[in-house]
Design an enzyme around this catalytic site. Sequence first.
Site, PDB file in Angstrom:
ATOM      1  CE  LYS A 192      -4.060  -2.054   0.124  1.00 48.18           C
ATOM      2  NZ  LYS A 192      -3.803  -3.449   0.447  1.00 48.18           N
ATOM      3  CB  ILE A 193      -0.052   4.879   0.056  1.00 46.45           C
ATOM      4  CG1 ILE A 193      -1.204   4.672  -0.937  1.00 46.45           C
ATOM      5  CG2 ILE A 193       0.672   6.200  -0.217  1.00 46.45           C
ATOM      6  CD1 ILE A 193      -0.796   4.621  -2.391  1.00 46.45           C
TER       7      ILE A 193
END
Length: 389
Positions: A192-193
Amino acid sequence: MIPYSIPYGRQSIDQADIDAVVEVLKSPWLTQGPTIERFESAMAERCQADFAVAVCNATAALHIACLAAGLGPGDRLWTTPNTFVASANCGRYCGADVDFVDIDPHTWNLDAGLLAQKLEAAERVGKLPKVVVAVAFSGQSCDMQAIAGLAERYAFTLIEDAAHAVGASYDGRPVGCGAHATMTVFSFHPVKIITSGEGGMVLTNRPELAERLRRLRSHGITSDPSQMSVPSQGLWYYQQLELGFNYRMTDLHAALGLSQLARLDGFIARRRQLAARYERLLAELPLVLPTAQAGAESAWHLYVVRVRFDQVKLSQRDLFDALRTAGIGVNLHYIPVHLQPYYRESGFTDGDYPEAERYFDEAVTLPLFPDLTDEQQDYVIEQLRSLLG
């Protein structure tokens, strides 16, 4: 010889991240300590939210968000079929029935217009949802203004599954601010980010929800005398008020997440740069490229294209196999949830959500992560051109 081995996503860990975790390892607190609160406070401030509750992963976050919304047996949760199964499973964990709303053919997010139609029909037969989980697919919010209006009209709780969207914005404000969703869920999985190794978080502006979320993540237990059924017997005393779970985040995970948060702007800038390069350099291929949702600025967790297979000589399987043989770890986000065997057992079948099914037949997730180099991206594009050109 394959010149590259390029995954579709990968974490970016630097020395500051390592040092942050080591500092906690040397501290008195490995779990249930001050670093978790620091991470929660930093995320709440970043997202302009009043409260943030950290948990062990985003699936746990979705589960307790649904419970905090009062979802239970006999209730209904609706979400999109184009998501990871957790967006639907959180409803089943609560004993609720799950249904889906097809996707917008342009943004590939839950279609607010179809949601409005389905709500109108459900109201006539007394089967409105108690919770709608709107997924910010690939890092881009749905038409949250329209969906929030429907939430007010039909009295359901709107939860934004923003597992892909840390650092994204909608209507000029950070995703997670609570302007439209009652609760917002983030994921800190490695692809994810930002990452905390594993981890998730629920953001809300409602103090009563934050209080219950904290209790649910820790066995349903409280040490707050004001919540107890009998007077506290001392500082050591606690009471279990409801059935909760051991969904706590550790300080080790929080330390990594907090360190990563300091790099969020750089991560987002690089992802947007790479997405812009894909858009420019893939424009002439037989592909449907991502379309922006009005008001949304994506965090670009994923870069997904749809291949016009009617214009090329190979199948989706052929394309995947060729790209993976070339060292490119393409993926597919997502297999429509209603076509999973578990949900087929509930009566869902092919043709129920045709746009999501068409999307599935055409979609390819290309590599996108902050440490992807221009040279690696050029190689991905070169391979696509050779196969589709």
